[in-house]
Write a protein that holds these residues in place. Structure first.
Motif, mmCIF file in Angstrom:
data_model
loop_
_atom_site.group_PDB
_atom_site.id
_atom_site.type_symbol
_atom_site.label_atom_id
_atom_site.label_comp_id
_atom_site.label_asym_id
_atom_site.label_seq_id
_atom_site.Cartn_x
_atom_site.Cartn_y
_atom_site.Cartn_z
ATOM 1 N N GLY A 151 0.854 -1.192 0.000
ATOM 2 C CA GLY A 151 0.000 0.000 0.000
ATOM 3 C C GLY A 151 0.889 1.240 0.000
ATOM 4 O O GLY A 151 2.086 1.164 0.312
ATOM 5 N N SER A 152 0.297 2.389 -0.363
ATOM 6 C CA SER A 152 1.142 3.593 -0.344
ATOM 7 C C SER A 152 1.428 4.010 1.088
ATOM 8 O O SER A 152 2.342 4.800 1.336
ATOM 9 C CB SER A 152 0.502 4.726 -1.137
ATOM 10 N N GLY A 153 0.684 3.465 2.043
ATOM 11 C CA GLY A 153 0.973 3.730 3.451
ATOM 12 C C GLY A 153 2.412 3.357 3.799
ATOM 13 O O GLY A 153 3.090 4.075 4.536
ATOM 14 N N TYR A 174 -4.788 13.460 5.531
ATOM 15 C CA TYR A 174 -5.036 12.019 5.680
ATOM 16 C C TYR A 174 -4.447 11.528 7.006
ATOM 17 O O TYR A 174 -3.264 11.705 7.272
ATOM 18 C CB TYR A 174 -4.398 11.292 4.492
ATOM 19 N N ASN A 179 -7.477 14.544 0.598
ATOM 20 C CA ASN A 179 -8.084 13.804 1.704
ATOM 21 C C ASN A 179 -7.764 14.534 2.997
ATOM 22 O O ASN A 179 -6.587 14.629 3.363
ATOM 23 C CB ASN A 179 -7.516 12.377 1.742
ATOM 24 N N ASP A 197 1.364 12.973 -2.896
ATOM 25 C CA ASP A 197 0.601 11.722 -2.730
ATOM 26 C C ASP A 197 -0.584 11.807 -3.694
ATOM 27 O O ASP A 197 -1.531 12.553 -3.472
ATOM 28 C CB ASP A 197 0.144 11.611 -1.272
ATOM 29 N N CYS A 215 -2.755 9.418 -4.750
ATOM 30 C CA CYS A 215 -3.424 8.104 -4.773
ATOM 31 C C CYS A 215 -4.866 8.160 -5.299
ATOM 32 O O CYS A 215 -5.411 7.134 -5.654
ATOM 33 C CB CYS A 215 -3.351 7.434 -3.407
ATOM 34 N N TYR A 216 -5.461 9.354 -5.336
ATOM 35 C CA TYR A 216 -6.864 9.415 -5.813
ATOM 36 C C TYR A 216 -6.991 9.878 -7.259
ATOM 37 O O TYR A 216 -8.098 10.034 -7.758
ATOM 38 C CB TYR A 216 -7.675 10.374 -4.918
ATOM 39 N N SER A 257 -1.039 4.453 -5.467
ATOM 40 C CA SER A 257 -1.598 3.254 -4.837
ATOM 41 C C SER A 257 -2.492 2.493 -5.804
ATOM 42 O O SER A 257 -3.147 3.091 -6.655
ATOM 43 C CB SER A 257 -2.420 3.689 -3.634
ATOM 44 N N SER A 310 -4.746 0.716 -4.286
ATOM 45 C CA SER A 310 -5.916 0.539 -3.416
ATOM 46 C C SER A 310 -7.154 1.166 -4.036
ATOM 47 O O SER A 310 -8.264 0.686 -3.838
ATOM 48 C CB SER A 310 -5.678 1.212 -2.062
ATOM 49 N N LYS A 311 -6.969 2.269 -4.738
ATOM 50 C CA LYS A 311 -8.134 3.009 -5.218
ATOM 51 C C LYS A 311 -8.607 2.511 -6.574
ATOM 52 O O LYS A 311 -9.764 2.738 -6.929
ATOM 53 C CB LYS A 311 -7.823 4.513 -5.277
ATOM 54 N N ARG A 355 -3.254 -4.533 -0.865
ATOM 55 C CA ARG A 355 -2.073 -3.899 -0.253
ATOM 56 C C ARG A 355 -0.941 -3.711 -1.271
ATOM 57 O O ARG A 355 0.097 -4.377 -1.203
ATOM 58 C CB ARG A 355 -1.549 -4.689 0.968
HETATM 59 C C1 LIG Z 1 -4.170 10.295 0.792
HETATM 60 C C2 LIG Z 1 -3.916 8.871 1.088
HETATM 61 N N1 LIG Z 1 -2.684 8.390 0.952
HETATM 62 C C3 LIG Z 1 -2.398 7.110 1.207
HETATM 63 C C4 LIG Z 1 -3.374 6.237 1.622
HETATM 64 C C5 LIG Z 1 -2.957 4.832 1.940
HETATM 65 O O1 LIG Z 1 -3.566 3.930 1.128
HETATM 66 P P1 LIG Z 1 -2.948 2.492 0.820
HETATM 67 O O2 LIG Z 1 -1.921 2.184 1.860
HETATM 68 O O3 LIG Z 1 -4.107 1.573 0.877
HETATM 69 O O4 LIG Z 1 -2.341 2.615 -0.540
HETATM 70 C C6 LIG Z 1 -4.684 6.682 1.764
HETATM 71 C C7 LIG Z 1 -5.746 5.766 2.210
HETATM 72 O O5 LIG Z 1 -6.892 6.075 2.302
HETATM 73 C C8 LIG Z 1 -4.966 8.036 1.496
HETATM 74 O O6 LIG Z 1 -6.182 8.541 1.623
#
Ligand SMILES: Cc1ncc(COP(=O)(O)O)c(C=O)c1O
Length: 399
Positions: free
Chosen positions: A100-102, A126, A180, A208, A210-211, A238, A240-241, A248
């Motif tokens: 995940g980008s986390g 976020y 976010n 970041d 990711c969206y 990411s 994830s989206k 992950r």
């Molecule tokens: C702005 C932002 N960055 C990163 C993430 C992390 O996402 P993930 O680890 O699932 O890629 C999120 C998750 O909601 C997010 O909103």
């Protein structure tokens, strides 16, 4: 047999290992709290077929540990996508796949922050990032924003103040597209100014994005990364989206000197190859079609949320009208305490996150993020009506 005394670990822990409670994910009946994608558009059959095809081809390689930087073919897919969609031109050596980008965010924070260093964010941010920044001892300072993004004058004066105080700012973390939790997309003019001002103070930008694929209205805005030619912009994204958070899978993009340091904080042995194989095989065939389908559904949900807010809140609140992403940001009058009501509302069936959770300075208790990605369109409408009922019952709305 006598029961042994439990072993006492006190005194054995590392200084930087705070006890951290592990709460399971909770979901209210109407769940607007977490930015989940739409479960009905997850490409489950396609992922199974893709995994099967990839395993037939290279399944025996699972006997090896994966490439420490992540599956090369998926990193190449990232490189090609970034070039095509974001005008970002990098090589696969500049890309590391992460859980995940986390994980990418955590790696960069750890690589760049000594306790007490300042990390800058947007006014609300976020909370996963905010938590990690705090976890590694950063002083998190936010910069005022409006609907166009970071306010340049505020950025300039914040950086000047910090400089006058002799503080070291390590980077500005920004979520410029469908921010976010605020939902806006930073305009091109603002991005240029933010690049310019941070450049004057020698501060890198961590973008970041990711969206960015979840746009159902309006035009894309150039990435920070594409506007810079000096290597001062670090970037993460990411899957994830556009595939699923449960997979992950995300990525970090950085020049070699930064990546080398960040990589020292990567969980060893790459990322889950099973997930990487399925994602790569699936996206190389179906990525844009899937993104379109998903965004059509998200647009309907956004519309349902906006309509229901209009019907049920009228002029008792204001809210954002995002052109993409997964959430609406609602603001109620000063004095309303949505933080105090959050647990109660959850117990009565509606989950949301109040603004304070996203604010480095603890502001925003009269604000809340409402995510519309996961519930059905109908549930979104009903849930907003239910939220209005709960707030009315607790004397915050109507009367
Ligand atoms: C702005 C932002 N960055 C990163 C993430 C992390 O996402 P993930 O680890 O699932 O890629 C999120 C998750 O909601 C997010 O909103």
């Amino acid at each position: 047999m006598a029961t042994a005394q439990p072993f006492d670990y006190e005194g054995l822990f590392a200084n930087n290992a705070p006890f951290t409670a592990r709460a399971p994910n909770r979901r209210a009946k109407y769940d607007f709290a977490v930015a989940y994608p739409d479960p009905d558009t997850l490409p489950l059959d396609e992922l199974v077929d893709s995994l099967k095809a990839a395993l037939d081809r290279e399944g025996k390689d699972l006997a090896y540990y994966p490439d420490p930087s992540g599956m090369p073919a998926l990193r190449q897919l990232v490189v090609d996508k970034l070039a095509r969609d974001r005008d970002i031109h990098v090589s696969i050596d500049d890309v590391v796949l992460t859980s995940g980008s986390g994980e990418a965010i955590g790696m960069l924070i750890q690589a760049m922050t000594n306790p007490g260093d300042v990390l800058l964010t947007e006014e609300y941010v976020y909370l996963g990032t905010l938590r990690q920044m705090r976890r590694y001892g950063a002083e998190v300072v936010s910069v005022k924003c409006d609907d166009d993004g970071i306010i340049p004058e505020a950025l300039d004066s914040t950086l000047q103040d910090l400089k006058d105080q002799g503080k070291t700012v390590k980077f500005l973390y920004t979520i410029p597209t469908f921010q976010n939790p605020l939902g806006w997309t930073m305009t091109l003019e603002r991005r240029r100014k933010v690049l310019d001002i941070t450049g004057q103070y020698g501060v890198p930008i961590f973008e970041d994005d990711c969206y960015v694929d979840l746009r159902f209205e309006g035009e894309d805005v150039a990435s920070f990364h594409s506007l810079d030619d000096s290597g001062r912009v670090l970037y993460c994204g990411s899957f994830s989206k556009i595939v699923a958070p449960g997979m992950r899978m995300g990525y970090l993009v950085a020049p070699p000197d930064v990546m080398g340091r960040a990589f020292s904080f990567k969980t060893p042995s790459g990322v889950n190859q099973f997930a990487a194989l399925a994602i790569e095989e699936y996206l190389k065939n179906d990525m844009y079609q899937h993104i379109d389908d998903q965004n059509q559904s998200l647009r309907a949900k956004r519309d349902a949320m906006l309509a229901s807010l209009g019907e049920n809140f009228g002029d008792a609140a204001t809210w954002s009208r995002p052109e993409g992403g997964l959430y609406v940001w609602m603001t109620m009058p000063e004095g309303v305490d949505l933080a105090a009501l959050q647990e109660q509302a959850f117990n009565e069936g509606v989950g949301y996150y109040n603004g304070m959770m996203f604010s480095p300075e603890g502001n925003g208790k009269n604000m809340a993020r409402l995510c519309f990605g996961h519930p059905t369109t109908e549930t979104v409408s009903d849930g907003v009506a239910e939220l209005a009922k709960i707030l009315t019952k607790h004397g915050v709305l109507g009367g």
